[in-house]
Design a protein around this motif. Sequence first.
Motif, PDB file in Angstrom:
ATOM      1  N   GLU A   1       0.095 -12.582 -17.160  1.00  0.00           N
ATOM      2  CA  GLU A   1      -0.508 -11.898 -16.019  1.00  0.00           C
ATOM      3  C   GLU A   1       0.543 -11.462 -15.010  1.00  0.00           C
ATOM      4  OE1 GLU A   1      -2.240 -12.829 -11.810  1.00  0.00           O
ATOM      5  OE2 GLU A   1      -2.435 -14.450 -13.272  1.00  0.00           O
TER       6      GLU A   1
ATOM      7  N   PRO B   1      -1.268 -17.495 -20.323  1.00  0.00           N
ATOM      8  CA  PRO B   1      -1.960 -16.391 -19.634  1.00  0.00           C
ATOM      9  C   PRO B   1      -1.386 -16.108 -18.249  1.00  0.00           C
ATOM     10  CG  PRO B   1      -3.546 -17.882 -20.634  1.00  0.00           C
ATOM     11  CD  PRO B   1      -2.202 -18.554 -20.731  1.00  0.00           C
TER      12      PRO B   1
ATOM     13  N   MET C   1      -5.596 -12.722 -16.398  1.00  0.00           N
ATOM     14  CA  MET C   1      -4.794 -12.011 -17.386  1.00  0.00           C
ATOM     15  C   MET C   1      -5.572 -10.823 -17.945  1.00  0.00           C
ATOM     16  SD  MET C   1      -3.258 -13.272 -21.070  1.00  0.00           S
ATOM     17  CE  MET C   1      -4.895 -13.218 -21.809  1.00  0.00           C
TER      18      MET C   1
END
Length: 203
Positions: free
Chosen positions: A10, A6, A152
């Motif tokens: 992100e 994640p 994220m």
Amino acid sequence: IRLIIPLVVEQALTILVGMCDGVMVSSVGEAAISGVSLVDMINNVILVLFAALATGGAVVTSQLLGAQQGEKARQSAGQLVLMSAVLGIAAAALCLVFAKNLMRLFFGSIDDDVMAAGLTYLRITALSFPFIALYNAGAAIFRSVGNSKVSMQVSLLMNGINVVGNAICIFVLKMGVAGVAVPTVVSRCVAAVVILLLAANPK
């Protein structure tokens, strides 16, 4: 790996906002895409500075949490948010006041139409710097407690708003270069508000 994936997604999505602007403004003309692409390089340098500050703050907060010093960890998180806001405002002011000088410094002599497009994009997106700095601070707070999934998801929201906003402002409202700059500001503002509200939630 569940924490790292994640985080990588992100960070990629944060950079993707500027890339989407460059791709979607291509329909406006060559000068527009050249101006946006040049300014995107400046914006990415500033984003790296914000990310570095957020990462440093996350490390300090994580150490305090690991030492079972919850109150100091909260103070550290608050200081990170404050410092990010100050840095974001300073960066925005710098770009607004010295926009043309920065363009000349980084890229030398460029065509007038490219310069005009670049200045428009830089001056508008500079307004988003405080918000993206605050978003990074909020994301860092979640990373410090081992929850990178939330940041994220907020980054996905930010990109979704940006893409939809670009489409409306360029193809419907015919706003030209401003049509990709304004949604960038709006999307980053929404992302900052959402992630800080989530970070402030005791749960």
